[in-house]
Design a protein around this motif. Structure first.
Motif, PDB file in Angstrom:
ATOM      1  N   LEU A  26       7.135   8.796   2.839  1.00 10.44           N
ATOM      2  CA  LEU A  26       6.732   7.427   2.578  1.00 10.44           C
ATOM      3  C   LEU A  26       7.805   6.397   2.905  1.00 10.44           C
ATOM      4  O   LEU A  26       7.488   5.287   3.367  1.00 10.44           O
ATOM      5  CB  LEU A  26       6.291   7.291   1.116  1.00 10.44           C
TER       6      LEU A  26
ATOM      7  N   VAL B 241       2.802   9.060   6.678  1.00  7.98           N
ATOM      8  CA  VAL B 241       2.174   8.889   5.366  1.00  7.98           C
ATOM      9  C   VAL B 241       1.490  10.188   4.947  1.00  7.98           C
ATOM     10  O   VAL B 241       1.633  10.648   3.802  1.00  7.98           O
ATOM     11  CB  VAL B 241       1.145   7.732   5.391  1.00  7.98           C
TER      12      VAL B 241
ATOM     13  N   SER C 106      -6.630   3.957   2.253  1.00 12.83           N
ATOM     14  CA  SER C 106      -6.251   5.310   1.836  1.00 12.83           C
ATOM     15  C   SER C 106      -5.284   5.297   0.660  1.00 12.83           C
ATOM     16  O   SER C 106      -5.102   6.312  -0.008  1.00 12.83           O
ATOM     17  CB  SER C 106      -5.625   6.079   3.009  1.00 12.83           C
ATOM     18  N   SER C 107      -4.680   4.136   0.383  1.00 14.72           N
ATOM     19  CA  SER C 107      -3.751   4.035  -0.748  1.00 14.72           C
ATOM     20  C   SER C 107      -4.501   3.901  -2.067  1.00 14.72           C
ATOM     21  O   SER C 107      -3.908   4.042  -3.138  1.00 14.72           O
ATOM     22  CB  SER C 107      -2.814   2.833  -0.573  1.00 14.72           C
TER      23      SER C 107
ATOM     24  N   ARG D  92      -1.350   8.586  -4.865  1.00  9.99           N
ATOM     25  CA  ARG D  92      -1.287   9.304  -3.594  1.00  9.99           C
ATOM     26  C   ARG D  92      -2.331   8.783  -2.615  1.00  9.99           C
ATOM     27  O   ARG D  92      -3.410   8.342  -3.009  1.00  9.99           O
ATOM     28  CB  ARG D  92      -1.499  10.794  -3.830  1.00  9.99           C
ATOM     29  N   HIS D  93      -1.984   8.866  -1.345  1.00  8.12           N
ATOM     30  CA  HIS D  93      -2.913   8.449  -0.297  1.00  8.12           C
ATOM     31  C   HIS D  93      -3.976   9.516  -0.086  1.00  8.12           C
ATOM     32  O   HIS D  93      -3.755  10.712  -0.364  1.00  8.12           O
ATOM     33  CB  HIS D  93      -2.165   8.209   1.023  1.00  8.12           C
TER      34      HIS D  93
ATOM     35  N   ARG E 114       3.705   1.154  -3.462  1.00  3.88           N
ATOM     36  CA  ARG E 114       3.174   1.530  -4.769  1.00  3.88           C
ATOM     37  C   ARG E 114       3.187   3.047  -4.953  1.00  3.88           C
ATOM     38  O   ARG E 114       3.338   3.545  -6.075  1.00  3.88           O
ATOM     39  CB  ARG E 114       1.774   0.958  -4.975  1.00  3.88           C
ATOM     40  N   SER E 115       3.048   3.782  -3.839  1.00  4.12           N
ATOM     41  CA  SER E 115       3.123   5.242  -3.919  1.00  4.12           C
ATOM     42  C   SER E 115       4.566   5.710  -4.055  1.00  4.12           C
ATOM     43  O   SER E 115       4.837   6.732  -4.698  1.00  4.12           O
ATOM     44  CB  SER E 115       2.487   5.872  -2.681  1.00  4.12           C
TER      45      SER E 115
ATOM     46  N   HIS F 112       7.083   3.466   5.435  1.00  8.62           N
ATOM     47  CA  HIS F 112       7.244   2.068   5.001  1.00  8.62           C
ATOM     48  C   HIS F 112       8.069   1.295   6.023  1.00  8.62           C
ATOM     49  O   HIS F 112       7.713   0.177   6.424  1.00  8.62           O
ATOM     50  CB  HIS F 112       7.915   2.041   3.626  1.00  8.62           C
TER      51      HIS F 112
ATOM     52  N   GLY G 251       0.803  -1.211   0.000  1.00 10.03           N
ATOM     53  CA  GLY G 251       0.000   0.000   0.000  1.00 10.03           C
ATOM     54  C   GLY G 251       0.834   1.258   0.000  1.00 10.03           C
ATOM     55  O   GLY G 251       0.434   2.292  -0.561  1.00 10.03           O
ATOM     56  N   ILE G 252       2.023   1.189   0.612  1.00  9.04           N
ATOM     57  CA  ILE G 252       2.921   2.347   0.639  1.00  9.04           C
ATOM     58  C   ILE G 252       3.928   2.293  -0.500  1.00  9.04           C
ATOM     59  O   ILE G 252       4.212   3.311  -1.138  1.00  9.04           O
ATOM     60  CB  ILE G 252       3.654   2.435   1.991  1.00  9.04           C
TER      61      ILE G 252
END
Length: 238
Positions: A195, A190, A145-146, A104-105, A96-97, A199, A93-94
């Protein structure tokens, strides 16, 4: 309801309700499950109950005993395997950002979740197995949120399968307060866009080392056995 479909629907309902109760830890590991008692509770004949119990044995959630059925506590091997999936899904989830800055979250959603955890930090609850639901709430909200709903769906299945073991983790002194603090720090990083730090913190929080996970799960299983009395709980096969 079509009478032809009614028996199948009834069996499915009993199966799904029993499965959710087992996975959710609402059936105690010391409870004796029998066809007559369950038939009376669900208000059905013994046939759909027997079918549901047989399916749950096949799922590895129940064990057949001389007197009926008992809840199976997952083996340490299975707990480790499921935790590996959890770590991979949540960190994705993190990551990938991090890999794609355009992903973005949802900062507003994170802000709402943070307010909830600020309140908990101001008035922390007592240690309780039920705190696992609060913990699951945070991790689900963070991943949601991701923006990837498929990752959230996988996490929902993973957390449901781990819940019976993890709920006893929050009876250990200090775990509730530590979890609250760590949740807040992760969500804040986050929301701020830090990030890489988030992470790392999330990885450490879930369990950077599976040995930490194993230690916590061992404590949880020990708590289960203590509550069960002199007869140890069957740990089941992996």
């Amino acid at each position: 309801m079509n009478e032809t479909n009614a028996p199948t629907s009834l069996r499915e309902r009993v199966y799904l309700e029993l499965r959710d109760e087992v996975l959710g830890g609402r059936i105690d590991t010391t409870e004796r499950l029998t066809e007559p008692r369950l038939s009376k509770r669900f208000g059905v004949s013994r046939t759909p109950v027997r079918d549901a119990l047989t399916r749950l044995v096949g799922d590895g959630l129940l064990a057949r005993e001389e007197w009926g059925y008992s809840v199976v506590v997952p083996s340490m091997a299975r707990v480790r395997d499921i935790y590996e999936v959890r770590i991979a899904v949540e960190l994705r989830g993190i990551s990938r950002s991090i890999e794609n800055p355009q992903v973005r979250h949802d900062v507003d959603a994170l802000g709402t979740e943070l307010e909830h955890w600020y309140a908990l930090r101001a008035a922390p609850p007592e240690p309780s197995p039920e705190f696992v639901l609060e913990d699951e709430r945070f991790h689900t909200a963070l991943l949601a949120s991701s923006g990837n709903t498929e990752l959230v769906a996988v996490l929902a299945d993973v957390t449901r399968r781990l819940r019976r073991v993890r709920r006893y983790d929050f009876m250990i002194t200090g775990r509730v307060g530590t979890s609250i603090d760590e949740h807040i720090e992760i969500a804040e990083r986050v929301a701020e866009g830090h990030l890489e730090t988030a992470h790392r913190l999330l990885h450490e929080h879930i369990g950077a080392s599976l040995e930490i996970v194993a230690e916590r799960a061992t404590h949880s299983l020990a708590a289960m056995n203590a509550l069960a009395g002199p007869t140890p709980i069957y740990l089941g096969s992996p």
